[in-house]
Design a protein around this motif. Structure first.
Motif, PDB file in Angstrom:
ATOM      1  N   PRO A 146      -7.761 -12.859   6.511  1.00 12.28           N
ATOM      2  CA  PRO A 146      -8.809 -12.317   7.279  1.00 12.28           C
ATOM      3  C   PRO A 146      -8.476 -10.904   7.842  1.00 12.28           C
ATOM      4  O   PRO A 146      -9.667 -10.306   8.110  1.00 12.28           O
ATOM      5  N   ARG A 147      -7.412 -10.392   7.857  1.00 18.03           N
ATOM      6  CA  ARG A 147      -7.304  -9.070   8.192  1.00 18.03           C
ATOM      7  C   ARG A 147      -5.879  -8.711   7.696  1.00 18.03           C
ATOM      8  O   ARG A 147      -5.150  -9.244   7.001  1.00 18.03           O
ATOM      9  N   ASN A 148      -5.905  -7.033   7.704  1.00 16.67           N
ATOM     10  CA  ASN A 148      -4.832  -6.381   7.092  1.00 16.67           C
ATOM     11  C   ASN A 148      -3.550  -6.195   8.247  1.00 16.67           C
ATOM     12  O   ASN A 148      -3.725  -5.314   9.001  1.00 16.67           O
ATOM     13  N   VAL A 149      -2.789  -6.994   8.042  1.00 18.72           N
ATOM     14  CA  VAL A 149      -1.571  -6.936   9.103  1.00 18.72           C
ATOM     15  C   VAL A 149      -0.967  -5.713   9.229  1.00 18.72           C
ATOM     16  O   VAL A 149      -0.315  -5.136  10.085  1.00 18.72           O
ATOM     17  N   ALA A 150      -0.783  -5.009   7.950  1.00 15.91           N
ATOM     18  CA  ALA A 150       0.227  -3.788   7.679  1.00 15.91           C
ATOM     19  C   ALA A 150      -0.609  -2.661   8.714  1.00 15.91           C
ATOM     20  O   ALA A 150       0.152  -1.470   8.952  1.00 15.91           O
ATOM     21  N   ARG A 151      -1.952  -2.688   8.771  1.00 18.57           N
ATOM     22  CA  ARG A 151      -2.639  -1.480   9.790  1.00 18.57           C
ATOM     23  C   ARG A 151      -2.133  -1.666  11.246  1.00 18.57           C
ATOM     24  O   ARG A 151      -2.319  -0.761  11.962  1.00 18.57           O
ATOM     25  N   ASN A 152      -1.547  -2.806  11.632  1.00 17.84           N
ATOM     26  CA  ASN A 152      -1.058  -2.813  13.154  1.00 17.84           C
ATOM     27  C   ASN A 152       0.328  -2.432  13.172  1.00 17.84           C
ATOM     28  O   ASN A 152       0.678  -2.435  14.279  1.00 17.84           O
ATOM     29  N   VAL A 153       0.967  -2.114  12.238  1.00 18.19           N
ATOM     30  CA  VAL A 153       2.101  -1.435  12.199  1.00 18.19           C
ATOM     31  C   VAL A 153       2.187   0.105  12.035  1.00 18.19           C
ATOM     32  O   VAL A 153       1.752   0.634  11.304  1.00 18.19           O
ATOM     33  N   ARG A 154       2.884   0.895  13.161  1.00 19.21           N
ATOM     34  CA  ARG A 154       2.941   2.141  13.067  1.00 19.21           C
ATOM     35  C   ARG A 154       4.304   2.678  12.491  1.00 19.21           C
ATOM     36  O   ARG A 154       5.259   2.251  13.171  1.00 19.21           O
ATOM     37  N   THR A 155       4.249   3.640  11.711  1.00 26.67           N
ATOM     38  CA  THR A 155       5.707   3.989  11.200  1.00 26.67           C
ATOM     39  C   THR A 155       5.772   5.493  11.580  1.00 26.67           C
ATOM     40  O   THR A 155       6.744   5.982  11.518  1.00 26.67           O
ATOM     41  N   GLY A 156       5.039   6.045  12.545  1.00 21.25           N
ATOM     42  CA  GLY A 156       5.213   7.295  13.187  1.00 21.25           C
ATOM     43  C   GLY A 156       4.650   8.268  11.893  1.00 21.25           C
ATOM     44  O   GLY A 156       4.480   8.138  11.021  1.00 21.25           O
ATOM     45  N   THR A 157       4.335   9.603  12.595  1.00 22.31           N
ATOM     46  CA  THR A 157       4.277  10.837  11.789  1.00 22.31           C
ATOM     47  C   THR A 157       5.212  11.520  11.324  1.00 22.31           C
ATOM     48  O   THR A 157       5.741  12.227  11.820  1.00 22.31           O
ATOM     49  N   PRO A 158       5.643  11.326   9.762  1.00 24.35           N
ATOM     50  CA  PRO A 158       6.736  12.234   9.550  1.00 24.35           C
ATOM     51  C   PRO A 158       6.415  13.647   9.563  1.00 24.35           C
ATOM     52  O   PRO A 158       5.296  14.148   9.462  1.00 24.35           O
ATOM     53  N   ARG A 159       7.525  14.182   9.521  1.00 26.19           N
ATOM     54  CA  ARG A 159       7.465  15.778   9.536  1.00 26.19           C
ATOM     55  C   ARG A 159       7.065  16.225   8.375  1.00 26.19           C
ATOM     56  O   ARG A 159       7.599  15.710   7.055  1.00 26.19           O
ATOM     57  N   PRO A 160       5.920  16.929   8.098  1.00 28.13           N
ATOM     58  CA  PRO A 160       5.550  17.763   6.536  1.00 28.13           C
ATOM     59  C   PRO A 160       6.850  18.242   5.818  1.00 28.13           C
ATOM     60  O   PRO A 160       7.709  18.700   6.628  1.00 28.13           O
ATOM     61  N   ALA A 181       2.406  -9.059  11.405  1.00 28.36           N
ATOM     62  CA  ALA A 181       2.558  -7.695  11.580  1.00 28.36           C
ATOM     63  C   ALA A 181       4.178  -7.766  12.048  1.00 28.36           C
ATOM     64  O   ALA A 181       4.723  -6.603  11.600  1.00 28.36           O
ATOM     65  N   LYS A 182       4.691  -8.679  12.489  1.00 29.09           N
ATOM     66  CA  LYS A 182       6.196  -8.577  12.806  1.00 29.09           C
ATOM     67  C   LYS A 182       6.749  -8.576  11.576  1.00 29.09           C
ATOM     68  O   LYS A 182       7.978  -8.044  11.649  1.00 29.09           O
ATOM     69  N   ASP A 183       6.578  -9.381  10.691  1.00 30.32           N
ATOM     70  CA  ASP A 183       7.279  -9.340   9.120  1.00 30.32           C
ATOM     71  C   ASP A 183       7.313  -8.029   8.676  1.00 30.32           C
ATOM     72  O   ASP A 183       8.384  -7.902   8.135  1.00 30.32           O
ATOM     73  N   VAL A 184       6.223  -7.406   8.711  1.00 27.94           N
ATOM     74  CA  VAL A 184       6.042  -5.814   8.115  1.00 27.94           C
ATOM     75  C   VAL A 184       6.887  -5.124   9.018  1.00 27.94           C
ATOM     76  O   VAL A 184       7.902  -4.291   8.390  1.00 27.94           O
ATOM     77  N   ARG A 185       6.854  -5.106  10.271  1.00 36.91           N
ATOM     78  CA  ARG A 185       7.703  -4.111  11.041  1.00 36.91           C
ATOM     79  C   ARG A 185       9.264  -4.430  10.790  1.00 36.91           C
ATOM     80  O   ARG A 185       9.795  -3.337  10.878  1.00 36.91           O
ATOM     81  N   THR A 186       9.656  -5.780  10.720  1.00 38.74           N
ATOM     82  CA  THR A 186      10.934  -6.076  10.616  1.00 38.74           C
ATOM     83  C   THR A 186      11.403  -5.566   9.360  1.00 38.74           C
ATOM     84  O   THR A 186      12.577  -4.828   9.231  1.00 38.74           O
ATOM     85  N   TRP A 187      10.541  -5.584   8.305  1.00 39.26           N
ATOM     86  CA  TRP A 187      10.936  -5.218   6.916  1.00 39.26           C
ATOM     87  C   TRP A 187      11.235  -3.801   6.879  1.00 39.26           C
ATOM     88  O   TRP A 187      11.960  -3.201   6.371  1.00 39.26           O
ATOM     89  N   LEU A 188      10.275  -2.893   7.632  1.00 39.05           N
ATOM     90  CA  LEU A 188      10.404  -1.509   7.594  1.00 39.05           C
ATOM     91  C   LEU A 188      11.554  -1.026   8.404  1.00 39.05           C
ATOM     92  O   LEU A 188      12.098  -0.062   7.991  1.00 39.05           O
TER      93      LEU A 188
END
Length: 425
Positions: free
Chosen positions: A192-206, A125-132
């Motif tokens: 075993p698990r989807n690590v991307a689901r543990n990373v929150r990007t926030g809710t963008p404005r529509p 999850a840290k890899d995904v968060r750092t990349w985002l």
């Protein structure tokens, strides 16, 4: 007689199924044991540590997961290799062609360059968060070399970065593509698990849209009078049909006697098949709607006009049953319709909007006339009323006057088609 208590810890015999632990010649400790593998099989694995305790703890963790029914990951390739496999063998069978094309572009431009070299089983999850976070703060002109390909550089290649960053909506979309790919890897028991689901990007404005006012809508229809596609614009503003649904209409879908239209298909241009007839966007999009009197009259006039065009075209006419065609009978390309619409807006001295904003205008005008949300949901073909409520909960005039919209909990007339937007002067 030697007892197990007298045996040195490093040489004690472990119970059956506990695996083995021993020290290697390179001074590291190795633990090996059998765990559950994909396909309900058993697989011998090896883990390593600098101490006996560390190696044993790693093995114990994997055996415990195995005992809970969680197979050991089998994927040994990179994230890039799995994304390629997922696009070519999984997503291609479950997505529309245009959606698959957007997914492939997302993988090629963002996922592979950022995470492709990492092993699928090692990504965190840290890899995904750092990349985002890096995507969020990086100028795309610089990162993708866009400016370097221009004839006259005006950004990073010219030494003046424009700081063109990705929007929150785009970041959320990229993140969702990664989540979809990793979710399938979990289903195939590759990880075993989807690590991307543990990373929150926030809710963008529509995305903000500015629907046409009643006066603007009337001006648009007045300007369209005499245009060969006047019936199309009339239908779009009164019923909120999508562009592809309008262009995919066949005469057999219309019952002008009873004043109804069956929405069964959509017309889109794909990279592989060109202009292609496809099913509606969702099951809920396949629906029957009521046609207002003005639309019925416009469609009858359009049918007469089409018959005259057919006679003028003679043998070059290409009969395909579409309601809206070119003067030669061919289906209308969605891009060409957008150009025609933009020209019409300019002629009417109206601000430039997307064709899809006509759909938003229909919903907003209906709300302003007091039509219940559930009726609008049926008319627009939304799968869930929550979509309708989220997008159109605060229409312009209702917000200004403070009126409250009453939303029906159930559709009281299931056999009755939803009403359409009225723009009568």
């Amino acid at each position: 007689m030697t007892t197990p208590r007298d045996t040195p810890a490093s040489r004690r015999v472990r119970a059956n199924g506990d695996g083995t632990v021993y020290q290697r010649k390179d001074s590291r400790w190795e633990a090996a044991g059998y765990v559950l593998a994909p396909g309900n099989t058993r697989k011998r694995i090896r883990v390593y540590g600098t101490t006996r305790k560390e190696a044993l703890a790693k093995l114990t963790e994997k055996v415990a997961a195995s005992n809970r029914g969680l197979p050991v990951p089998s994927a040994q390739g990179s994230v890039a290799a799995y994304l390629t496999y997922w696009l070519e063998n999984v997503a291609v069978h479950h997505l529309r062609e245009n959606t698959h094309t957007r997914y492939a572009a997302c993988v090629d431009q963002y996922l592979t360059p950022g995470l492709g070299k990492k092993r699928l089983t090692k990504i965190t999850a840290k890899d995904v968060r750092t990349w985002l976070n890096q995507l969020r703060t990086t100028c795309q002109c610089c990162a993708r070399g866009i400016d370097a390909d221009r004839d006259q550089p005006r950004c990073c290649a010219a030494g003046a970065c424009c700081s063109k960053r990705l929007s929150p909506l785009t970041l959320t979309y990229i993140h969702s593509v990664l989540k979809s790919a990793l979710e399938h890897a979990v289903r195939e028991e590759e990880i075993p698990r989807n690590v991307a689901r543990n990373v929150r990007t926030g809710t963008p404005r529509p995305r903000r849209f500015e629907p046409l006012t009643t006066d603007e809508a009337r001006r648009l229809l007045t300007t369209a009078q005499g245009h060969r596609l006047h019936a199309l614009f009339e239908l779009a503003l009164h019923t909120g049909l999508r562009k592809g649904e309008l262009l995919g209409l066949h005469w057999k879908d219309l019952d002008l006697g009873s004043g109804t239209a069956a929405i069964r298909r959509t017309l889109q241009r794909t990279s592989a098949g060109g202009l292609t007839t496809l099913p509606t966007k969702t099951r809920a999009s396949e629906r029957r709607i009521a046609l207002p009197t003005r639309c019925i009259q416009s469609l009858k006039h359009h049918h007469e006009q089409q018959q005259r065009e057919r006679e003028a075209a003679g043998t070059t006419w290409q009969h395909n049953g579409h309601v809206f065609t070119t003067p030669q009978g061919r289906p209308i390309d969605p891009t060409n319709l957008t150009r025609t619409f933009t020209t019409l807006l300019s002629k009417a001295s109206l601000r430039r909007i997307r064709f899809h904003d006509l759909r938003h205008s229909t919903a907003t005008l209906l709300l302003e006339q007091g039509v219940e949300l559930v009726v609008i949901k049926e008319l627009l073909g939304h799968a869930h009323i929550g979509v309708t409520a989220t997008v159109y909960a605060n229409p312009r005039e209702l917000h200004q006057t403070g009126e409250k919209l009453q939303v029906a909990r159930s559709w009281q007339h299931p056999g009755r088609a939803p009403s359409s937007c009225s723009l009568a002067a």
